[in-house]
Design an enzyme around this catalytic site. Structure first.
Site, PDB file in Angstrom:
ATOM      1  N   ASP A   1       0.838  -1.183   0.000  1.00  0.00           N
ATOM      2  CA  ASP A   1       0.000   0.000   0.000  1.00  0.00           C
ATOM      3  C   ASP A   1       0.892   1.259   0.000  1.00  0.00           C
ATOM      4  O   ASP A   1       1.739   1.402  -0.879  1.00  0.00           O
ATOM      5  CB  ASP A   1      -0.959  -0.054   1.194  1.00  0.00           C
ATOM      6  CG  ASP A   1      -2.025   1.020   1.192  1.00  0.00           C
ATOM      7  OD1 ASP A   1      -3.016   0.873   0.467  1.00  0.00           O
ATOM      8  OD2 ASP A   1      -1.857   2.011   1.918  1.00  0.00           O
TER       9      ASP A   1
ATOM     10  N   TYR B   1     -11.892   8.246  -2.456  1.00  0.00           N
ATOM     11  CA  TYR B   1     -11.318   8.351  -1.113  1.00  0.00           C
ATOM     12  C   TYR B   1     -10.131   9.309  -1.035  1.00  0.00           C
ATOM     13  O   TYR B   1      -9.986  10.038  -0.043  1.00  0.00           O
ATOM     14  CB  TYR B   1     -10.953   6.961  -0.578  1.00  0.00           C
ATOM     15  CG  TYR B   1      -9.683   6.359  -1.130  1.00  0.00           C
ATOM     16  CD1 TYR B   1      -8.537   6.274  -0.346  1.00  0.00           C
ATOM     17  CD2 TYR B   1      -9.623   5.847  -2.421  1.00  0.00           C
ATOM     18  CE1 TYR B   1      -7.361   5.714  -0.837  1.00  0.00           C
ATOM     19  CE2 TYR B   1      -8.463   5.289  -2.918  1.00  0.00           C
ATOM     20  CZ  TYR B   1      -7.336   5.222  -2.127  1.00  0.00           C
ATOM     21  OH  TYR B   1      -6.169   4.678  -2.612  1.00  0.00           O
TER      22      TYR B   1
ATOM     23  N   TYR C   1      -1.865  11.352   2.161  1.00  0.00           N
ATOM     24  CA  TYR C   1      -2.723  11.683   1.020  1.00  0.00           C
ATOM     25  C   TYR C   1      -2.749  13.188   0.779  1.00  0.00           C
ATOM     26  O   TYR C   1      -2.804  13.644  -0.371  1.00  0.00           O
ATOM     27  CB  TYR C   1      -4.141  11.163   1.267  1.00  0.00           C
ATOM     28  CG  TYR C   1      -4.229   9.663   1.345  1.00  0.00           C
ATOM     29  CD1 TYR C   1      -4.414   8.890   0.195  1.00  0.00           C
ATOM     30  CD2 TYR C   1      -4.115   8.995   2.570  1.00  0.00           C
ATOM     31  CE1 TYR C   1      -4.488   7.501   0.269  1.00  0.00           C
ATOM     32  CE2 TYR C   1      -4.188   7.615   2.647  1.00  0.00           C
ATOM     33  CZ  TYR C   1      -4.374   6.875   1.492  1.00  0.00           C
ATOM     34  OH  TYR C   1      -4.441   5.503   1.563  1.00  0.00           O
TER      35      TYR C   1
ATOM     36  N   HIS D   1      -7.100  -6.803  -0.247  1.00  0.00           N
ATOM     37  CA  HIS D   1      -6.049  -5.794  -0.245  1.00  0.00           C
ATOM     38  C   HIS D   1      -4.894  -6.153   0.681  1.00  0.00           C
ATOM     39  O   HIS D   1      -3.731  -5.921   0.357  1.00  0.00           O
ATOM     40  CB  HIS D   1      -6.654  -4.453   0.166  1.00  0.00           C
ATOM     41  CG  HIS D   1      -5.697  -3.315   0.149  1.00  0.00           C
ATOM     42  ND1 HIS D   1      -5.047  -2.899  -0.993  1.00  0.00           N
ATOM     43  CD2 HIS D   1      -5.261  -2.487   1.146  1.00  0.00           C
ATOM     44  CE1 HIS D   1      -4.258  -1.869  -0.713  1.00  0.00           C
ATOM     45  NE2 HIS D   1      -4.367  -1.606   0.575  1.00  0.00           N
TER      46      HIS D   1
END
Length: 331
Positions: free
Chosen positions: A105, A154, A238, A303
């Protein structure tokens, strides 16, 4: 967990927590977690790889677990986080000129940048979930995500400091964490503004049978950490995406030259996002990573493939690193 040592290391102006195991003179494997996670995601790999005489080091990246969490999102760019890891390697690698790298990730994304900025330090990279996609000089990432997937994607929902943080805080923590780790939503991941985490999160989730790979004990441990740290540190990665894009302009067009193996689950939210399968299997990925050795799609896995199929993932990691150490073997 028994057999795993924990300590704090001063790196790049912050204090970082690391979990480590294995012989001090064994080949070093650096294990990088993603969102929302910390070193514990690698609990199976730490023990298994250490039993194979690797030395494993799994840090809590800045903003997570027991590591420091700088307040401003501007301190979570790829340069900040890679700087942490370079300083960490200087501290723990000893005489080893190169180390092995595994990332999942956001850990995979940071791994790509580490391979891009300092390839001389990496023997090989096992990347889980997120393929390397070269920088697009024409558009900022968040603008592109919003145009393609909409405002509720997201990544877009995570941009405004404080707002989504509050929604995370109001959600039932244990139900939220369990849904994140054991759910299998297919991408792209959409978080509606009024109800981002699904209708009526079940506060009695412990009454539902746990999967064999994620126990109530695992949920307890995750909840104990995120009850203290919450999610803002992870969300700041992010929020720094566009700033990282600006800072990496000198690497436009650069390719990853480190030997690499890619793994994902067939139900991974990234893998099932439109266009990703075509990129991975259609030649675009290999063109950006000329030393890509193998692509592995694990069946019946979501995931968090490193946890869900931990024995299979560990075997692939060991096989790849063994072949890199014994260069006469073919892939």
């Amino acid at each position: 967990m028994e057999g795993i040592d924990h300590r704090m290391v001063s790196v790049n102006g912050i204090t970082m927590h690391i979990a480590e195991n294995g012989p001090k003179d064994g080949p070093l494997v650096l294990l990088l977690h993603g969102f929302p996670d910390f070193w514990y995601t690698w609990r199976h790999q730490i023990s298994a790889l250490s039993s194979l005489d690797y030395r494993t080091v799994a840090p809590d990246l800045r903003g997570y677990g027991d590591s420091d969490s700088p307040e401003s999102f501007s301190e979570y760019t790829c340069l900040n986080v890679v700087g942490d890891l370079i300083a960490l390697l200087d501290s723990v690698a000893g005489d080893q000129e190169k180390v092995f790298l595994v990332g999942h990730d956001w850990g995979a994304i940071i791994g790509w940048f580490l391979c891009l900025f300092r390839p001389e330090k990496i023997k090989g990279f096992v990347c889980l979930s997120v393929p390397y996609i070269p920088r697009n000089p024409s558009v900022k990432p968040v603008q592109w995500f919003r145009a393609v997937f909409g405002d509720d994607y997201y990544v877009c929902r995570f941009q405004e400091p404080g707002k989504i943080d509050g929604q995370f805080a109001r959600a039932d923590l244990r139900s939220l964490l369990r849904n994140i780790f054991t759910g299998r939503p297919l991408g792209p991941s959409i978080l509606p503004k009024n109800n981002p985490f699904g209708e009526n999160p079940n506060p009695t989730c412990e009454n539902i049978e746990f999967p064999t790979w994620f126990s109530k004990k695992d949920l307890d441990f995750y909840a104990s950490k995120f009850d203290k740290t919450r999610f803002t540190g992870g969300l700041n990665y992010y929020r720094a995406i566009d700033l990282s894009w600006e800072l990496t302009a000198p690497w436009t067009g650069a390719k990853i030259q480190v030997p690499m193996k890619f793994m994902t689950g067939d139900f991974d939210m990234v893998y099932t996002t439109p266009g990703i399968k075509e990129y991975i299997h259609g030649g675009g990925f290999a063109a950006a990573v000329p030393n890509l050795q193998e692509i592995v799609v694990t069946e019946d896995a979501g995931h968090f493939v490193n946890q869900e199929k931990h024995q299979e993932v560990t075997a692939h990691i060991n096989d790849f690193f063994t072949k890199l150490q014994n260069k006469n073997q073919s892939f």
